[in-house]
Write a protein that holds these residues in place. Structure first.
Motif, PDB file in Angstrom:
ATOM      1  N   TYR A 234       0.829  -1.212   0.000  1.00  0.00           N
ATOM      2  CA  TYR A 234       0.000   0.000   0.000  1.00  0.00           C
ATOM      3  C   TYR A 234       0.868   1.270   0.000  1.00  0.00           C
ATOM      4  CZ  TYR A 234      -3.822   2.967   1.856  1.00  0.00           C
ATOM      5  OH  TYR A 234      -4.771   3.949   2.069  1.00  0.00           O
ATOM      6  N   ARG A 236       2.898   1.953  -2.067  1.00  0.00           N
ATOM      7  CA  ARG A 236       3.125   2.417  -3.432  1.00  0.00           C
ATOM      8  C   ARG A 236       2.177   3.542  -3.825  1.00  0.00           C
ATOM      9  NH1 ARG A 236       0.027  -1.891  -4.015  1.00  0.00           N
ATOM     10  NH2 ARG A 236      -1.692  -1.833  -5.500  1.00  0.00           N
ATOM     11  N   HIS A 237       1.088   3.716  -3.050  1.00  0.00           N
ATOM     12  CA  HIS A 237       0.169   4.818  -3.360  1.00  0.00           C
ATOM     13  C   HIS A 237       0.678   6.150  -2.802  1.00  0.00           C
ATOM     14  CE1 HIS A 237      -2.412   1.475  -4.339  1.00  0.00           C
ATOM     15  NE2 HIS A 237      -2.527   1.116  -3.081  1.00  0.00           N
ATOM     16  N   HIS A 238       1.800   6.097  -2.085  1.00  0.00           N
ATOM     17  CA  HIS A 238       2.291   7.298  -1.399  1.00  0.00           C
ATOM     18  C   HIS A 238       3.585   7.777  -2.056  1.00  0.00           C
ATOM     19  CE1 HIS A 238      -0.626   6.995   1.927  1.00  0.00           C
ATOM     20  NE2 HIS A 238      -0.584   5.709   1.622  1.00  0.00           N
ATOM     21  N   THR A 259      -2.630  -7.621  -3.868  1.00  0.00           N
ATOM     22  CA  THR A 259      -3.752  -6.745  -4.203  1.00  0.00           C
ATOM     23  C   THR A 259      -4.636  -7.399  -5.250  1.00  0.00           C
ATOM     24  OG1 THR A 259      -4.398  -4.504  -4.823  1.00  0.00           O
ATOM     25  CG2 THR A 259      -2.424  -5.374  -5.899  1.00  0.00           C
ATOM     26  N   SER A 264      -7.533  -2.501  -7.500  1.00  0.00           N
ATOM     27  CA  SER A 264      -6.356  -1.704  -7.872  1.00  0.00           C
ATOM     28  C   SER A 264      -5.771  -1.981  -9.249  1.00  0.00           C
ATOM     29  CB  SER A 264      -5.259  -1.973  -6.847  1.00  0.00           C
ATOM     30  OG  SER A 264      -4.875  -3.347  -6.929  1.00  0.00           O
ATOM     31  N   MET A 267      -4.585   0.786 -11.507  1.00  0.00           N
ATOM     32  CA  MET A 267      -3.526   1.626 -10.925  1.00  0.00           C
ATOM     33  C   MET A 267      -2.171   0.932 -10.975  1.00  0.00           C
ATOM     34  SD  MET A 267      -5.995   2.428  -7.760  1.00  0.00           S
ATOM     35  CE  MET A 267      -4.977   3.240  -6.553  1.00  0.00           C
ATOM     36  N   TRP A 268      -2.189  -0.388 -10.969  1.00  0.00           N
ATOM     37  CA  TRP A 268      -0.982  -1.205 -10.820  1.00  0.00           C
ATOM     38  C   TRP A 268       0.131  -0.871 -11.820  1.00  0.00           C
ATOM     39  CZ3 TRP A 268       1.262  -4.187  -7.365  1.00  0.00           C
ATOM     40  CH2 TRP A 268       2.195  -5.153  -7.767  1.00  0.00           C
ATOM     41  N   GLU A 271       1.688   2.948 -10.985  1.00  0.00           N
ATOM     42  CA  GLU A 271       2.270   3.510  -9.760  1.00  0.00           C
ATOM     43  C   GLU A 271       3.766   3.237  -9.605  1.00  0.00           C
ATOM     44  OE1 GLU A 271      -1.253   3.794  -6.583  1.00  0.00           O
ATOM     45  OE2 GLU A 271      -0.959   1.813  -7.434  1.00  0.00           O
TER      46      GLU A 271
END
Ligand SMILES: NC(=O)NCCC(=O)O
Length: 417
Positions: A234, A236-238, A259, A264, A267-268, A271
């Motif tokens: 998670y 990786r969203h930051h 995931t 997701s 998005m994969w 990111e």
């Protein structure tokens, strides 16, 4: 009955895009083409025998006059759980060790220097259930638990660095559980550990029931083969999480994940690849594969009917380079080992070209973020008093659009205020 899954986006494109256009489609989607690695026959045969996908690709960098190339082979492994989730814990762990041992042997045949496994690789991703037993029994010491010992043996036997993301039990600090990646040097000693910084609170990812946000910061591990870091799932969203690993000098950042498609998948591909571009480094995104069924039904307070699975873990592991290029993915359906050969000199070459660090204006952001975390922070918004007054006077902004009308309304407003 399980739904039929698309095997991979790449296979789908190959099937449907005319060959003369496919190369251009790939360039637009994936950047500069990666070179196919010549993998040894014994490894290719092992992959067939042991039923996993094996892919090897190379990223190019320019030769330099003063620095030798710094060529590294990285292997990332995605896999399904081996035994059903209600099998005895020790048997499940042993079966995963065996499976991963088989894939690492093939990685070694291909000359891999650093290998990384998926998030919480010794266990089913049972955090959806919110049950404590038996899942907390999968937690182990990062320093000398059975999985770390197993990885130390692999590291010594094959002379490779092992990144092993596990559920950690920290006996010293009140039996706290953490989501941790253990980094084992190719000499076989534990180089250190780094913990997941951001814990999801979304859908069935009820991980906050089990462990807390890590406080190991943004450690980078200097290995014989380059400086590596681990940004767990998670995280990786930051973007700031990636940034800090990179600021500490990471040349390769692993993103071991778990995931599912509904949450997701679109998005994969973006990111981790964007992180490679933005931070002038290589990134390796790893996701588990398949469905994991649990004995007891669970819900996650989102109105969905009680269910017994997380949804589909879509694999699709890939590696991205600082020049924006990326490998094709491993499949969405099978266990796999993806190998990328990279020259770490590419990180500085792209940094010199695009200069995102040099132009990053970090002092400006440091100052603004320092203000933002204060309780008396006021967002820096310039308000349009004209529209604001109108709104406060209960006129809709639509009423006062158009100059003549607006002047008339302004008179009204000034009479009222
Ligand atoms: N394991 C994990 O953090 N998953 C969260 C879902 C996501 O980030 O896609």
């Amino acid at each position: 009955m399980a739904a039929v899954q698309l095997e991979s986006l790449e296979k789908c494109l190959e099937r449907h895009v005319p060959p003369e256009e496919l190369r251009e489609v790939r360039r637009i989607l994936y950047g500069k083409e990666t070179r196919m690695l010549d993998l040894p026959l014994c490894a290719l045969e092992t992959a067939v025998e042991r039923d996993f996908e094996l892919k090897g690709l190379g990223f190019e960098a320019a030769p330099e006059q003063l620095r030798q190339p710094r060529i590294v082979r990285v292997g990332i492994i995605q896999n399904k759980i081996v035994l059903p989730t209600n099998a005895p814990v020790a048997q499940q762990v042993a079966a995963m060790h065996k499976r991963i041992g088989d894939l690492v042997e093939a990685a070694a045949m291909c000359g891999v220097n650093i290998v990384c496994f998926q998030e919480a690789w010794t266990m089913p991703f049972a955090f959806c259930t919110r049950e404590k037993l038996p899942w907390t029994e999968f937690a182990e010491s990062a320093e000398d638990g059975p999985t770390t010992k197993f990885c130390q043996e692999l590291a010594k036997q094959y002379n490779l660095v092992v990144v092993s993301p596990i559920l950690e039990r920290d006996e010293v600090h009140g039996e706290t559980l953490w989501n941790t990646a253990v980094v084992v040097s190719n000499s076989g000693h534990v180089l250190g550990k780094t913990r997941k910084n951001h814990i999801p609170r979304i859908g069935d990812f009820n991980e906050s029931t089990y462990y807390m946000e890590g406080k190991t910061g943004h450690r980078v591990f200097q290995t014989q083969f380059g400086r590596i870091a681990v940004n767990i799932c998670y995280g990786r969203h930051h973007p700031l999480n990636w940034l800090m690993f990179s600021i500490n000098g990471a040349e390769i950042i692993f993103n071991p994940s778990a995931t599912v498609g509904d949450l997701s998948e679109p998005m994969w591909p973006i990111e981790a690849r964007n992180a490679a571009i933005a931070n002038h480094c290589f990134t390796c995104a790893i996701n588990r594969v398949g469905m994991e069924h649990f004995q007891n039904e669970f819900t996650s307070g989102d109105g969905k009917k009680a269910h017994r699975d997380f949804g589909y873990f879509y694999g699709s592991s890939y590696i991205a380079a600082p020049d924006g290029s990326r490998t094709p993915s491993l499949s969405r359906t099978r266990d796999g080992l993806l190998i990328a050969e990279m020259d770490l000199n590419l990180c500085r070459q792209i940094s010199d070209k695009w200069a995102f660090k040099m132009t990053g204006r970090y002092e400006m952001y440091a100052e603004e973020l320092a203000k933002m975390v204060q309780p008396d922070f006021e967002p820096n918004i310039i308000k349009d008093c004209f529209y604001l007054q109108a709104t406060q006077c209960k006129f809709s902004t639509a009423d006062i659009r158009g100059t003549a009308h607006a002047e008339h309304m302004l008179i009204k407003i000034s009479q009222m205020t």
